[in-house]
Design a protein around this motif. Structure first.
Motif, mmCIF file in Angstrom:
data_model
loop_
_atom_site.group_PDB
_atom_site.id
_atom_site.type_symbol
_atom_site.label_atom_id
_atom_site.label_comp_id
_atom_site.label_asym_id
_atom_site.label_seq_id
_atom_site.Cartn_x
_atom_site.Cartn_y
_atom_site.Cartn_z
ATOM 1 N N VAL A 1 -44.358 -14.502 98.504
ATOM 2 C CA VAL A 1 -45.077 -14.176 97.271
ATOM 3 C C VAL A 1 -46.184 -13.162 97.550
ATOM 4 C CG1 VAL A 1 -46.540 -15.127 95.439
ATOM 5 C CG2 VAL A 1 -44.539 -16.398 96.211
ATOM 6 N N LYS A 2 -46.814 -13.286 98.697
ATOM 7 C CA LYS A 2 -47.868 -12.362 99.131
ATOM 8 C C LYS A 2 -47.219 -11.332 100.050
ATOM 9 C CE LYS A 2 -52.238 -12.421 101.708
ATOM 10 N NZ LYS A 2 -53.140 -13.266 102.527
ATOM 11 N N VAL A 3 -47.252 -10.059 99.644
ATOM 12 C CA VAL A 3 -46.452 -9.044 100.323
ATOM 13 C C VAL A 3 -47.272 -7.769 100.557
ATOM 14 C CG1 VAL A 3 -44.259 -9.904 99.400
ATOM 15 C CG2 VAL A 3 -45.559 -8.197 98.104
ATOM 16 N N ALA A 4 -46.798 -6.954 101.498
ATOM 17 C CA ALA A 4 -47.456 -5.677 101.772
ATOM 18 C C ALA A 4 -47.177 -4.662 100.678
ATOM 19 C CB ALA A 4 -46.985 -5.137 103.119
ATOM 20 N N CYS A 5 -45.949 -4.694 100.127
ATOM 21 C CA CYS A 5 -45.556 -3.786 99.035
ATOM 22 C C CYS A 5 -45.002 -4.618 97.891
ATOM 23 C CB CYS A 5 -44.520 -2.778 99.529
ATOM 24 S SG CYS A 5 -43.894 -1.705 98.210
ATOM 25 N N PRO A 6 -45.702 -4.706 96.766
ATOM 26 C CA PRO A 6 -45.259 -5.572 95.666
ATOM 27 C C PRO A 6 -44.193 -4.963 94.773
ATOM 28 C CG PRO A 6 -47.301 -4.508 95.062
ATOM 29 C CD PRO A 6 -46.994 -4.065 96.467
ATOM 30 N N GLY A 7 -43.821 -3.697 95.004
ATOM 31 C CA GLY A 7 -42.941 -2.958 94.097
ATOM 32 C C GLY A 7 -43.652 -1.671 93.722
ATOM 33 N N MET A 8 -42.908 -0.595 93.621
ATOM 34 C CA MET A 8 -43.530 0.726 93.499
ATOM 35 C C MET A 8 -43.610 1.280 92.076
ATOM 36 S SD MET A 8 -44.656 2.073 96.277
ATOM 37 C CE MET A 8 -44.432 2.351 98.032
ATOM 38 N N GLU A 9 -42.990 0.612 91.108
ATOM 39 C CA GLU A 9 -42.929 1.201 89.774
ATOM 40 C C GLU A 9 -44.320 1.607 89.289
ATOM 41 O OE1 GLU A 9 -39.442 -1.728 89.880
ATOM 42 O OE2 GLU A 9 -41.436 -1.519 90.759
ATOM 43 N N PHE B 1 -51.849 -8.131 91.470
ATOM 44 C CA PHE B 1 -53.160 -8.622 91.891
ATOM 45 C C PHE B 1 -53.288 -8.535 93.403
ATOM 46 C CE2 PHE B 1 -51.892 -10.828 88.034
ATOM 47 C CZ PHE B 1 -52.992 -10.631 87.209
ATOM 48 N N ALA B 2 -54.452 -8.106 93.861
ATOM 49 C CA ALA B 2 -54.708 -8.078 95.295
ATOM 50 C C ALA B 2 -54.805 -9.503 95.816
ATOM 51 C CB ALA B 2 -56.000 -7.319 95.586
ATOM 52 N N ALA B 3 -54.280 -9.703 97.031
ATOM 53 C CA ALA B 3 -54.348 -11.000 97.711
ATOM 54 C C ALA B 3 -54.780 -10.727 99.149
ATOM 55 C CB ALA B 3 -53.006 -11.711 97.674
ATOM 56 N N GLY B 4 -56.091 -10.650 99.363
ATOM 57 C CA GLY B 4 -56.586 -10.242 100.670
ATOM 58 C C GLY B 4 -56.215 -8.795 100.930
ATOM 59 N N ASP B 5 -55.580 -8.544 102.071
ATOM 60 C CA ASP B 5 -55.165 -7.176 102.390
ATOM 61 C C ASP B 5 -53.736 -6.899 101.940
ATOM 62 O OD1 ASP B 5 -53.903 -8.845 104.160
ATOM 63 O OD2 ASP B 5 -54.307 -7.628 105.943
ATOM 64 N N PRO C 1 -39.231 -10.355 93.492
ATOM 65 C CA PRO C 1 -38.767 -10.613 94.861
ATOM 66 C C PRO C 1 -37.719 -9.618 95.329
ATOM 67 C CG PRO C 1 -37.581 -12.046 93.370
ATOM 68 C CD PRO C 1 -38.568 -11.263 92.520
ATOM 69 N N GLU C 2 -37.496 -8.553 94.571
ATOM 70 C CA GLU C 2 -36.355 -7.666 94.762
ATOM 71 C C GLU C 2 -36.219 -7.127 96.185
ATOM 72 O OE1 GLU C 2 -34.551 -3.567 92.767
ATOM 73 O OE2 GLU C 2 -36.420 -4.429 92.019
ATOM 74 N N LEU C 3 -37.296 -6.583 96.749
ATOM 75 C CA LEU C 3 -37.170 -5.900 98.037
ATOM 76 C C LEU C 3 -36.783 -6.871 99.147
ATOM 77 C CD1 LEU C 3 -40.179 -3.409 97.848
ATOM 78 C CD2 LEU C 3 -37.843 -3.151 96.980
ATOM 79 N N HIS C 4 -37.366 -8.067 99.136
ATOM 80 C CA HIS C 4 -37.005 -9.040 100.163
ATOM 81 C C HIS C 4 -35.592 -9.591 99.947
ATOM 82 C CE1 HIS C 4 -41.314 -9.024 101.193
ATOM 83 N NE2 HIS C 4 -40.931 -9.559 102.342
ATOM 84 N N MET C 5 -35.181 -9.757 98.699
ATOM 85 C CA MET C 5 -33.828 -10.275 98.454
ATOM 86 C C MET C 5 -32.777 -9.275 98.917
ATOM 87 S SD MET C 5 -34.187 -12.426 94.889
ATOM 88 C CE MET C 5 -32.586 -13.238 95.079
ATOM 89 N N LEU D 1 -52.145 8.642 88.197
ATOM 90 C CA LEU D 1 -52.588 7.762 87.116
ATOM 91 C C LEU D 1 -53.868 7.016 87.466
ATOM 92 C CD1 LEU D 1 -49.104 6.262 86.112
ATOM 93 C CD2 LEU D 1 -50.500 7.799 84.710
ATOM 94 N N GLY D 2 -54.359 7.197 88.680
ATOM 95 C CA GLY D 2 -55.576 6.518 89.096
ATOM 96 C C GLY D 2 -55.370 5.060 89.438
ATOM 97 N N LYS D 3 -54.132 4.697 89.807
ATOM 98 C CA LYS D 3 -53.807 3.302 90.109
ATOM 99 C C LYS D 3 -53.785 3.069 91.614
ATOM 100 C CE LYS D 3 -51.093 2.312 85.991
ATOM 101 N NZ LYS D 3 -49.969 1.516 85.496
ATOM 102 N N ALA D 4 -53.782 1.788 91.985
ATOM 103 C CA ALA D 4 -53.622 1.436 93.394
ATOM 104 C C ALA D 4 -52.304 2.002 93.897
ATOM 105 C CB ALA D 4 -53.649 -0.074 93.564
ATOM 106 N N VAL D 5 -52.343 2.612 95.068
ATOM 107 C CA VAL D 5 -51.134 3.188 95.659
ATOM 108 C C VAL D 5 -50.644 2.222 96.736
ATOM 109 C CG1 VAL D 5 -50.148 5.145 96.892
ATOM 110 C CG2 VAL D 5 -51.931 5.520 95.165
ATOM 111 N N TYR D 6 -49.515 1.588 96.480
ATOM 112 C CA TYR D 6 -48.993 0.594 97.406
ATOM 113 C C TYR D 6 -48.317 1.278 98.593
ATOM 114 C CZ TYR D 6 -49.575 -2.218 93.170
ATOM 115 O OH TYR D 6 -50.084 -2.825 92.046
ATOM 116 N N PRO D 7 -48.377 0.682 99.773
ATOM 117 C CA PRO D 7 -47.745 1.290 100.948
ATOM 118 C C PRO D 7 -46.226 1.198 100.889
ATOM 119 C CG PRO D 7 -48.612 -0.872 101.500
ATOM 120 C CD PRO D 7 -49.068 -0.575 100.096
#
Length: 405
Positions: A127-135, A141-145, A152-156, A357-363
């Motif tokens: 549930v807590k992941v480095a990349c939550p999805g890029m759309e 929501f941030a969860a620590g780092d 769950p798409e990328l892990h599945m 868009l000024g949004k968080a950029v996920y790795p």
């Protein structure tokens, strides 16, 4: 309370009590109106209801709900335990939703059984992941780092690349800012994936799942009807008399919006204009006579789906469909991109759009890209909003009516 430790080991269900005629039962007491001013006390548990004799009822809070445990043996009825229920804002809504929550639970069980009977493996992923999805338009929501997943798409899909052929999951997922009748920031996503499959196979899954759940629906005939299949371009011609030939020329979309009395901005790109028309004039009309599958989405909206071969004179499209049920957008399916280079390029483009868009950029999810690079075979997957499915089956129009909290 300590004095009741072990007191209920011999408890049986009300259904079992009604068969045997003796034993210890426990549950919630409510009062039903009768000709008598005090009414009649009824004990209820998950299995049934038991009218209580007057000799027991007089020992309970008059006409007020309470918890009670009662034993009937050779020398009569005995009140073993009782405590009044102070119904308040914490418990009142839950008591009121008991019947609905039980129906919801049955639907969940049948969904799980459907996939297990089809030899799918139920899985779980982080549930807590480095990349939550890029759309670009999905935030979480941030969860620590790290981040809470939007899906769950990328892990599945990593499980598929690792050799599992058919997997499904009931996945808690998160979308920041999604609040409304049909939206929650935390919700259950039902996702399933198949190796060696395409969108036709997923359509068969959806049709079979609907048929399996039909008996739980307020309108069972609806969920047994064949799924209508329409294309995005076909819908724009049907409802707006607007041929879609590409996903670059904004002028036809602007003209249509003006004709419909809706504003647009010079900064609006093709997809923004497209969605203004789709969401206002097409989506509200989908899936009322029968479930509707909308396919051949514009290639610019491929996300993680493969693009279709370009046909001269037709809008470039991708292998993606969405399912609509009674006006509710229910599911999104892809014939998956398995080329790691293509996927990396799309992720990079998503990162740039999020930055603009000024949004968080996920790795980048390097583990997912490595899984694709290992040589993943053709596959198809679908994400279905389980809470919305329950709502559609039960005939509601607000998620608040079927969720416990």
């Amino acid at each position: 309370m300590p004095q009741h430790i072990g007191s209920f080991k011999s408890r049986i269900s009300i259904a079992a009590f009604l068969r045997s005629g003796h034993g210890l039962v426990a549950g919630r007491v409510t009062w039903r109106k009768t000709g008598d001013a005090s009414g009649a006390a009824v004990l209820q548990d998950d299995s049934g209801s038991l009218p209580l004799p007057a000799a027991v009822a007089v020992q309970l809070p008059s006409a007020s709900p309470s918890w009670a445990a009662i034993r009937l043996d050779h020398d009569g009825w005995h009140l073993v335990y009782q405590a009044p229920i102070a119904v308040n804002e914490a418990t009142g809504p839950l008591f009121a939703k008991q019947a609905m929550l039980k129906r919801r639970g049955r639907i969940h069980q049948k969904v799980r059984r459907f996939f297990l009977n089809a030899d799918f493996l139920e899985c779980d992923t982080p549930v807590k992941v480095a990349c939550p999805g890029m759309e670009p338009y999905l935030d979480t929501f941030a969860a620590g780092d790290q981040w809470l997943r939007t899906s769950p798409e990328l892990h599945m899909k990593r499980l598929l690349a690792g050799g599992l052929e058919k997997v499904f999951q009931f996945a808690a997922s998160f979308r920041a800012g999604d609040i409304g009748r049909m939206h929650r920031e935390e919700f259950i996503m039902l996702e399933w994936y198949r190796l060696w499959a395409d969108l036709d196979r997923l359509q068969e899954d959806v049709q079979g799942l609907f048929a399996e759940l039909a008996e739980e629906a307020t309108d069972p005939a609806y969920f047994r009807r064949p799924i209508e299949v329409v294309t995005c371009a076909g819908l724009f011609e049907r409802y707006l008399d607007l041929p879609l030939r590409d996903h670059h020329n904004r002028d036809p979309l602007r003209a249509c919006l003006e004709a419909k009395g809706l504003p647009w901005s010079e900064e609006d790109d093709w997809d923004t204009l497209y969605f203004q028309l789709f969401l206002n004039f097409i989506e509200p009309r989908l899936g009322f006579e029968q479930p509707t599958l909308v396919t051949a989405y514009p290639a610019s909206q491929a996300a993680l789906a493969k693009k279709m071969p370009v046909v001269a004179g037709e809008m470039p499209a991708c292998y993606r469909f969405e399912i609509y049920v009674k006006g509710i957008e229910l599911a999104n399916a892809f014939y998956e991109v398995t080329d790691h280079g293509v996927q990396r390029a799309r992720f990079a483009a998503d990162q740039e759009e999020r930055r603009a868009l000024g949004k968080a950029v996920y790795p980048m999810d390097e583990a997912f890209l490595a899984a694709l690079a290992s040589g993943m075979p053709p596959a198809a997957g679908i994400a279905l909003g389980l809470d919305r499915l329950v709502l559609a089956l039960l005939g509601g129009d607000d998620l608040a009516t079927i969720l416990p909290f």
